[in-house]
Design a protein around this motif. Structure first.
Motif, short mmCIF file in Angstrom:
data_model
loop_
_atom_site.label_atom_id
_atom_site.label_comp_id
_atom_site.label_asym_id
_atom_site.label_seq_id
_atom_site.Cartn_x
_atom_site.Cartn_y
_atom_site.Cartn_z
N GLY A 141 0.80 -1.22 0.00
CA GLY A 141 0.00 0.00 0.00
C GLY A 141 0.83 1.26 0.00
N VAL A 142 0.21 2.32 -0.53
CA VAL A 142 0.82 3.64 -0.55
C VAL A 142 -0.30 4.63 -0.22
CG1 VAL A 142 1.97 5.40 -1.95
CG2 VAL A 142 2.48 2.98 -2.33
N GLY A 143 -0.04 5.53 0.71
CA GLY A 143 -1.05 6.53 1.07
C GLY A 143 -0.42 7.79 1.60
N LEU A 144 -1.23 8.82 1.66
CA LEU A 144 -0.77 10.09 2.22
C LEU A 144 -1.23 10.20 3.65
CD1 LEU A 144 -1.55 12.51 -0.75
CD2 LEU A 144 0.66 11.55 -0.10
N ILE A 145 -0.36 10.70 4.51
CA ILE A 145 -0.71 10.96 5.91
C ILE A 145 -0.21 12.36 6.24
CG2 ILE A 145 -0.64 8.52 6.56
CD1 ILE A 145 2.08 9.05 7.88
N ASP A 146 -0.43 12.78 7.45
CA ASP A 146 0.12 14.06 7.91
C ASP A 146 -0.40 15.22 7.09
OD1 ASP A 146 1.70 14.91 9.98
OD2 ASP A 146 3.60 14.76 8.89
N THR A 160 3.31 13.66 4.00
CA THR A 160 4.13 12.46 4.14
C THR A 160 3.47 11.31 3.38
OG1 THR A 160 4.82 13.19 6.34
CG2 THR A 160 5.18 10.88 5.82
N VAL A 161 4.31 10.53 2.69
CA VAL A 161 3.83 9.35 1.98
C VAL A 161 4.14 8.13 2.85
CG1 VAL A 161 3.96 8.00 -0.14
CG2 VAL A 161 4.28 10.49 -0.22
N ASP A 162 3.11 7.33 3.09
CA ASP A 162 3.22 6.10 3.87
C ASP A 162 3.28 4.94 2.87
OD1 ASP A 162 2.90 3.92 5.59
OD2 ASP A 162 0.79 4.34 5.99
N VAL A 163 4.45 4.31 2.76
CA VAL A 163 4.64 3.19 1.84
C VAL A 163 4.75 1.92 2.68
CG1 VAL A 163 6.04 2.26 -0.04
CG2 VAL A 163 5.88 4.74 0.28
N PRO A 187 8.14 15.65 -0.82
CA PRO A 187 9.13 16.08 -1.82
C PRO A 187 10.18 15.01 -2.12
CG PRO A 187 8.78 17.80 -0.19
CD PRO A 187 8.09 16.58 0.31
N VAL A 188 10.57 14.24 -1.13
CA VAL A 188 11.55 13.18 -1.34
C VAL A 188 10.92 12.06 -2.17
CG1 VAL A 188 12.99 11.43 -0.20
CG2 VAL A 188 12.80 13.72 0.78
N PHE A 189 9.65 11.75 -1.91
CA PHE A 189 8.94 10.74 -2.70
C PHE A 189 8.84 11.17 -4.16
CE2 PHE A 189 5.16 8.50 -4.26
CZ PHE A 189 5.49 7.20 -3.94
N ALA A 190 8.56 12.45 -4.39
CA ALA A 190 8.47 12.97 -5.76
C ALA A 190 9.83 12.84 -6.46
CB ALA A 190 8.02 14.42 -5.74
N GLU A 191 10.91 13.10 -5.74
CA GLU A 191 12.25 12.94 -6.32
C GLU A 191 12.52 11.47 -6.65
OE1 GLU A 191 16.95 13.67 -5.20
OE2 GLU A 191 15.41 14.51 -3.89
N LEU A 192 12.11 10.59 -5.77
CA LEU A 192 12.28 9.15 -6.00
C LEU A 192 11.51 8.72 -7.25
CD1 LEU A 192 13.24 6.34 -5.04
CD2 LEU A 192 11.18 6.24 -3.63
N GLN A 193 10.28 9.20 -7.40
CA GLN A 193 9.49 8.88 -8.58
C GLN A 193 10.18 9.39 -9.85
OE1 GLN A 193 5.70 10.66 -7.35
NE2 GLN A 193 4.76 8.70 -7.84
N ALA A 194 10.66 10.61 -9.81
CA ALA A 194 11.31 11.20 -10.98
C ALA A 194 12.55 10.41 -11.36
CB ALA A 194 11.68 12.66 -10.70
#
Length: 70
Positions: A18-23, A27-30, A47-54
């Motif tokens: 699962g992947v979801g948004l919290i906070d 924050t992304v909860d993976v 922002p770190v998750f977005a960088e990881l995706q990119a």
């Protein structure tokens, strides 16, 4: 002063569960399933998750590609 640097941590995962948004969406909860059936949650700032995706979706450049070319 003692060295307080933590050693690198590696965790084995079996599957993404699962992947979801919290906070409030900051924050992304993976969540992953571990080989022993336990749940592993990684909390990643958005922002770190977005960088990881990119980086994951980027076409590898010659310097990024670990495979030797013939």
């Amino acid at each position: 002063m003692a060295d307080e640097t933590l050693p690198p941590l590696a965790v084995a995962v079996k599957s993404l569960t699962g992947v979801g948004l919290i906070d409030g969406g900051d924050t992304v909860d993976v969540r992953f399933a571990a080989p022993d059936g336990q749940v592993i949650a990684v909390l990643i700032p958005r922002p770190v998750f977005a960088e990881l995706q990119a980086r994951a979706l980027a076409v590898p450049t010659r310097l990024d590609d670990p495979e030797p070319r013939s």
